[in-house]
Scaffold this motif. Sequence first.
Motif, PDB file in Angstrom:
ATOM      1  N   ILE A 150      -0.149  -9.721   6.285  1.00 47.81           N
ATOM      2  CA  ILE A 150       1.190  -9.561   5.703  1.00 47.81           C
ATOM      3  C   ILE A 150       1.274  -8.262   4.896  1.00 47.81           C
ATOM      4  CG2 ILE A 150       2.765 -10.515   3.968  1.00 47.81           C
ATOM      5  CD1 ILE A 150       1.961 -13.307   5.028  1.00 47.81           C
ATOM      6  N   VAL A 151       0.242  -7.980   4.104  1.00 48.62           N
ATOM      7  CA  VAL A 151       0.227  -6.730   3.333  1.00 48.62           C
ATOM      8  C   VAL A 151       0.249  -5.526   4.280  1.00 48.62           C
ATOM      9  CG1 VAL A 151      -1.193  -5.298   1.802  1.00 48.62           C
ATOM     10  CG2 VAL A 151      -0.870  -7.723   1.304  1.00 48.62           C
ATOM     11  N   ALA A 152      -0.543  -5.589   5.348  1.00 50.47           N
ATOM     12  CA  ALA A 152      -0.591  -4.485   6.314  1.00 50.47           C
ATOM     13  C   ALA A 152       0.741  -4.323   7.045  1.00 50.47           C
ATOM     14  CB  ALA A 152      -1.721  -4.717   7.316  1.00 50.47           C
ATOM     15  N   ILE A 153       1.375  -5.426   7.423  1.00 51.63           N
ATOM     16  CA  ILE A 153       2.679  -5.362   8.088  1.00 51.63           C
ATOM     17  C   ILE A 153       3.687  -4.693   7.163  1.00 51.63           C
ATOM     18  CG2 ILE A 153       4.634  -6.766   8.884  1.00 51.63           C
ATOM     19  CD1 ILE A 153       2.504  -8.754   9.985  1.00 51.63           C
TER      20      ILE A 153
ATOM     21  N   VAL B  79       0.729  -1.104  16.359  1.00 54.75           N
ATOM     22  CA  VAL B  79       0.008  -1.641  15.206  1.00 54.75           C
ATOM     23  C   VAL B  79       0.776  -2.824  14.619  1.00 54.75           C
ATOM     24  CG1 VAL B  79      -0.876  -1.134  12.898  1.00 54.75           C
ATOM     25  CG2 VAL B  79      -1.046   0.597  14.690  1.00 54.75           C
ATOM     26  N   LEU B  80       2.090  -2.703  14.514  1.00 53.87           N
ATOM     27  CA  LEU B  80       2.901  -3.796  13.977  1.00 53.87           C
ATOM     28  C   LEU B  80       2.849  -5.026  14.871  1.00 53.87           C
ATOM     29  CD1 LEU B  80       5.907  -1.752  12.588  1.00 53.87           C
ATOM     30  CD2 LEU B  80       4.395  -3.245  11.267  1.00 53.87           C
ATOM     31  N   VAL B  81       2.855  -4.830  16.176  1.00 55.18           N
ATOM     32  CA  VAL B  81       2.745  -5.969  17.100  1.00 55.18           C
ATOM     33  C   VAL B  81       1.390  -6.646  16.925  1.00 55.18           C
ATOM     34  CG1 VAL B  81       2.570  -6.615  19.540  1.00 55.18           C
ATOM     35  CG2 VAL B  81       4.406  -5.096  18.778  1.00 55.18           C
ATOM     36  N   TYR B  82       0.333  -5.843  16.878  1.00 51.64           N
ATOM     37  CA  TYR B  82      -1.020  -6.382  16.687  1.00 51.64           C
ATOM     38  C   TYR B  82      -1.109  -7.182  15.389  1.00 51.64           C
ATOM     39  CZ  TYR B  82      -5.835  -6.272  15.006  1.00 51.64           C
ATOM     40  OH  TYR B  82      -7.040  -6.612  14.459  1.00 51.64           O
ATOM     41  N   LEU B  83      -0.633  -6.600  14.298  1.00 51.50           N
ATOM     42  CA  LEU B  83      -0.701  -7.284  13.005  1.00 51.50           C
ATOM     43  C   LEU B  83       0.135  -8.559  12.994  1.00 51.50           C
ATOM     44  CD1 LEU B  83      -0.498  -4.167  10.678  1.00 51.50           C
ATOM     45  CD2 LEU B  83      -2.508  -5.621  11.064  1.00 51.50           C
ATOM     46  N   SER B  84       1.268  -8.535  13.678  1.00 48.52           N
ATOM     47  CA  SER B  84       2.116  -9.730  13.754  1.00 48.52           C
ATOM     48  C   SER B  84       1.422 -10.848  14.528  1.00 48.52           C
ATOM     49  CB  SER B  84       3.452  -9.383  14.403  1.00 48.52           C
ATOM     50  OG  SER B  84       4.141  -8.445  13.619  1.00 48.52           O
ATOM     51  N   VAL B  85       0.764 -10.504  15.622  1.00 51.69           N
ATOM     52  CA  VAL B  85       0.015 -11.503  16.399  1.00 51.69           C
ATOM     53  C   VAL B  85      -1.106 -12.091  15.550  1.00 51.69           C
ATOM     54  CG1 VAL B  85      -1.537 -11.805  18.388  1.00 51.69           C
ATOM     55  CG2 VAL B  85       0.614 -10.557  18.655  1.00 51.69           C
TER      56      VAL B  85
END
Length: 105
Positions: A51-54, A78-84
Amino acid sequence: MSAADYTHLNQRDESVGDPVAPFDPLRLCVFTTVAVIACLLGPIAVLGFAIVAIAGYARARRAGLLRSRCKLGATRNVLVYLSVVAVLAAAAVPFWVVLWMRVLG
């Protein structure tokens, strides 16, 4: 008797370059700390870090960052990866809690 004058000994030699700073392995300490937190808190820690990274990547993307130094390259990837990762961590939390209840109970 007068005091000895040693001020001439504490002079910088201009012919010698600046000293090279020694390697500081701070990142290794940070990585170890993150690993310990993830080990202790499991998917809750992973969800929190994701969540912090997103939030950070979304803010950077809104500010105009389209390419990241991350291996995934584009901030959209990167956002897709972090969301998954965040969704998988959120799904794993109940299983992790049940596991600890069985271990401690």
